[in-house]
Design a protein around this motif. Structure first.
Motif, mmCIF file in Angstrom:
data_model
loop_
_atom_site.group_PDB
_atom_site.id
_atom_site.type_symbol
_atom_site.label_atom_id
_atom_site.label_comp_id
_atom_site.label_asym_id
_atom_site.label_seq_id
_atom_site.Cartn_x
_atom_site.Cartn_y
_atom_site.Cartn_z
ATOM 1 N N GLY A 26 0.772 -1.238 0.000
ATOM 2 C CA GLY A 26 0.000 0.000 0.000
ATOM 3 C C GLY A 26 0.803 1.287 0.000
ATOM 4 O O GLY A 26 0.258 2.347 -0.268
ATOM 5 N N VAL A 27 2.094 1.183 0.310
ATOM 6 C CA VAL A 27 2.873 2.405 0.552
ATOM 7 C C VAL A 27 2.819 3.389 -0.625
ATOM 8 O O VAL A 27 2.470 4.559 -0.454
ATOM 9 N N ILE A 28 3.139 2.899 -1.828
ATOM 10 C CA ILE A 28 3.214 3.826 -2.967
ATOM 11 C C ILE A 28 1.836 4.368 -3.371
ATOM 12 O O ILE A 28 1.682 5.586 -3.514
ATOM 13 N N PRO A 29 0.818 3.511 -3.510
ATOM 14 C CA PRO A 29 -0.505 4.075 -3.821
ATOM 15 C C PRO A 29 -0.984 5.088 -2.781
ATOM 16 O O PRO A 29 -1.581 6.106 -3.141
ATOM 17 N N GLN A 32 0.886 8.301 -3.265
ATOM 18 C CA GLN A 32 0.405 8.964 -4.490
ATOM 19 C C GLN A 32 -0.901 9.694 -4.227
ATOM 20 O O GLN A 32 -1.087 10.848 -4.602
#
Lengths: 159, 597
Positions: A26-29, A32
């Motif tokens: 989940g980190v990147i979404p 973003q």
């Protein structure tokens, strides 16, 4: 887009992280989406993401600084991306970058004092047939020249 | 489906869309409604036709009339003349650059004549947002055939027989790669589509995703079935918003049709698909870095083995292929491996899509059989060099690739021949350079890119590319020293050998191949302090031809540093010590008296 108070940031980020709790990847979404809503990755926002996802702040900072897309400082209302892909380079994108820098009085990756524009170089926008290309927000403008009057007219469309 | 007597296809690829295609589409709808033809003629937004230089492109079927550079103001005429009265609007037809003849039909355009469009067969022909149009062109037939008639092993066998090799640049045989992943023990496996197309000058994958997203999805599902994976990821660059939007629509529609999800076509096969947006890091095109990025970490490559087929995403067996590779899969299954293997050379089968750009007349997307020559691509499909200047080189394979020169023009393009010539197939960027391009500057440009995109894990890549760039910068500024060439060669070879992933392993290529074929240009910069192509600004010298100068004072008035002196109606002089070489005097001189050299 501009978030006023700390409480706003907290509830907004909590809403973004909720579907990712207990899931992996989940980190990147989340970063973003947070950037999209808050405008940039502020310290407050990053702290909430860290708490909610259980990922150390240092690790989040590591991810946020690795990718070109993430920004830790406020950005302009409009993002100008000057393509410096191969095709644009050989058709003179360097001159266009120089000209816009002098017109807006900013450096590469800089933001104008009135927060109107942020000027960035970008690797390749993938429409090399239109080189040289500049993208402002989601609009792609092709076959540009470094003619100041024409560039001014084109920047004026973005208040 | 309703029946229409004519179809108007309007290219909505990124090139045409930014050239105003959406407004052209609106104008068509308006004009057709005015004439009451909206029930007779269907207007469709399609994916890329590949001829981006001449956009927006409009094709009218059934005749296949090809209109180029159509503006909204032209639409009324097309509707009135062509669609109402049946007379072709000659003014808007494509003009062939070689013969200067107007060409009426799509199929007669030389740009398409030499091409063999398999992967791109639907691009520009169907509406990518409409799953029915994909299905009507044999879409999802391959999936049905695999699920119902073929065992997973038979599918892998078919891929092996086809001879398909990875189109992302590596060229590893796809069937073999699938075989490794299928043989890996584990009840959870993943397939990934690498759509992190980051090479400057490459837009093949973007156009496939925008023009025919279902082909990629179907390919991935077939791969999932063959390897025993029930989940897939498409890792797409965030810089491609239209591709992401079209994929989202395609996944939604396929799910609604029961082609994605559980118990697909009643065969018990399950498959779900996710889209992951990249966050802007070129190195994420490397497969291990890409998986790290999906997992939410910094996108840094790791050592292999273990290969992804054994230990990939979240530690599970994973297979990664690029967009073009996946898009080939349904065609191979439907038409048969033999049909595919009949095209190309001995070791490289099928076709390859190239993004043809740079100083060539027809820029755009071309799909050609393996084994075609560079000459055919540049001079026949590309129509030759702009302004009929002299051909100098093609840069192939992006920042990891190299240059090919005159002597390679008749080289048959395949994986092996390109590698032997010092270049690589890469993902398919093909940038044509003419005599006005400086090779040192070109090499510096690519190195600037890889240097910036180096993830920093391996010292040779992180520090070495920086040192190489310093040397190149020095050379282009006229401060090069004789030892610089040897230093570049030494550093370049060290970086290639000592880096973990392909980014560092190929980053010095542009410098090494330009040194191989254009050493004299480097020497001219270093020893003579001259840039033969007249590109490197610090090495330029502007002067005024006193015989031509009419003393209009325009140059002096436009000089930003006031280094030009002279009286009205008398020849002017440039003070070389103060000149910043901006070229403003040359641009403003009405009689061409300012010379550069």
């Amino acid at each position: 887009m501009v978030v006023e108070t700390k409480q706003d940031v907290r509830s907004m980020v909590q809403e973004i992280t909720a579907p990712w709790k207990g899931k992996h990847g989940g980190v990147i979404p989340v970063l973003q989406e947070t950037q999209k809503k808050v405008g940039y990755l502020s310290r407050e926002a990053m702290e909430v993401v860290s708490e909610e996802l259980g990922v150390p702040l240092a690790e989040l900072y590591g991810v946020a600084t690795f990718y070109a897309q993430f920004h830790l400082k406020p950005r302009g209302r409009h993002i100008i991306r000057v393509c410096r892909g191969t095709a644009c380079h050989v058709r003179g994108s360097g001159k266009i970058m120089d000209k816009i820098m002098s017109m807006l009085k900013v450096k590469e990756n800089g933001t104008t004092d009135d927060l109107r524009f942020t000027l960035e170089p970008v690797a390749c926008l993938g429409c090399c047939g239109l080189a040289p290309v500049v993208m402002i927000d989601d609009d792609t403008h092709g076959r540009l020249t470094d003619d100041e009057a024409a560039l001014q007219k084109f920047l004026d469309q973005y208040a | 489906m309703a029946l229409y007597r004519a179809h108007v296809l309007i290219c909505h690829g990124t090139g045409c869309a930014s050239g105003g295609a959406p407004k052209v589409l609106e104008a068509f709808k308006e004009e057709l409604a005015k004439k009451g033809l909206e029930k007779e003629i269907l207007v469709i937004a399609t994916g890329c036709h590949g001829m981006c230089e001449f956009g927006p492109i409009v094709v009218v079927y059934p005749e296949g009339t090809f209109y180029s550079q159509v503006k909204p103001s032209d639409v009324a005429e097309i509707v009135e003349e062509h669609l109402y009265k049946g007379r072709i609007v000659t003014r808007l037809l494509y003009k062939e650059p070689l013969s200067a003849q107007k060409v009426c039909h799509y199929k007669d355009i030389p740009f398409y004549g030499k091409q063999h469009r398999i992967v791109l067969s639907n691009c520009g022909y169907i509406n990518p947002d409409n799953i029915d149009e994909y299905i009507s062109r044999d879409g999802y037939q391959a999936l049905g055939k695999c699920l119902v008639e073929m065992t997973p092993a038979a599918v892998i066998d078919e891929m092996k027989k086809s001879g398909l090799r990875g189109r992302g640049g590596g060229g590893f045989p796809t069937g073999m790669k699938w075989g490794f992943c299928a043989a890996s023990p584990g009840d959870k496996k993943y397939v990934i589509c690498n759509a992190d197309e980051g090479d400057p000058g490459a837009f093949m994958d973007r156009s496939i995703l925008e023009g025919d997203p279902h082909a990629v999805i179907e390919g991935m599902m077939i791969g999932g079935y063959a390897m025993g994976a029930d989940e897939g990821y498409i890792y797409c660059r965030a810089e491609y918003p239209l591709a992401i939007k079209r994929l989202q629509t395609a996944i939604k529609n396929a799910t609604e049709y029961g082609l994605l999800g559980e118990d697909i076509l009643g065969t018990g096969f399950n498959f779900t698909l996710h889209i992951k947006e990249g966050a802007g890091a070129f190195v994420c095109g490397e497969e291990t870095a890409l998986m790290a990025s999906i997992e939410g970490q910094r996108g840094m490559p790791r050592a292999r083995p273990p290969f992804p087929a054994v230990k990939g995403l979240w530690g599970k067996p994973t297979n990664i292929n690029n967009v073009e590779t996946w898009a080939n899969v349904p065609r191979i299954i439907v038409q048969g491996a033999e049909c595919f293997a009949a095209m190309g050379t001995e070791k490289s089968k099928g076709t390859k899509v190239f993004a043809l750009t740079g100083k060539v007349k027809n820029t755009g997307l071309v799909e050609v059989p393996m084994g075609i020559t560079i000459r055919e691509i540049v001079f026949e499909i590309g129509g030759g060099i702009i302004g009929d200047k002299k051909f100098k080189a093609v840069q192939i394979g992006g920042p990891s690739g190299g240059c090919l020169v005159d002597e390679h023009l008749d080289l048959a393009v395949d994986y092996e021949s390109l590698t032997a010539a010092g270049a690589i197939m890469g993902s398919g960027g093909l940038v044509v350079l003419d005599e006005g391009n400086c090779m040192v500057d070109t090499a510096k440009f690519f190195l600037e890119f890889t240097q910036r995109e180096s993830c920093g894990k391996c010292v040779p890549c992180r520090e070495g590319t920086k040192k190489m760039l310093d040397i190149l910068t020095r050379i282009t500024e006229g401060k090069g020293v004789p030892e610089d060439i040897d230093r570049l060669l030494y550093l370049g070879n060290q970086i290639k050998d000592a880096s973990l992933c392909a980014l560092g392993g190929t980053a010095p290529n542009p410098v090494l191949t330009t040194l191989k074929y254009f050493r004299h240009e480097y020497e001219a910069h270093i020893f003579d302090k001259k840039c033969p192509a007249g590109v490197c600004q610090s090495l330029l010298r502007y002067s005024i031809n006193t015989e031509k100068c009419i003393g209009c004072t325009k140059c002096a008035r436009n000089c930003p540093v006031s280094c030009i002196s002279g009286k009205v109606k008398e020849p002017h002089v440039i003070d070389q010590d103060k000149c910043i070489k901006c070229g403003a005097c040359m641009d403003n001189c009405p009689v061409g008296a300012v010379v550069k050299g």
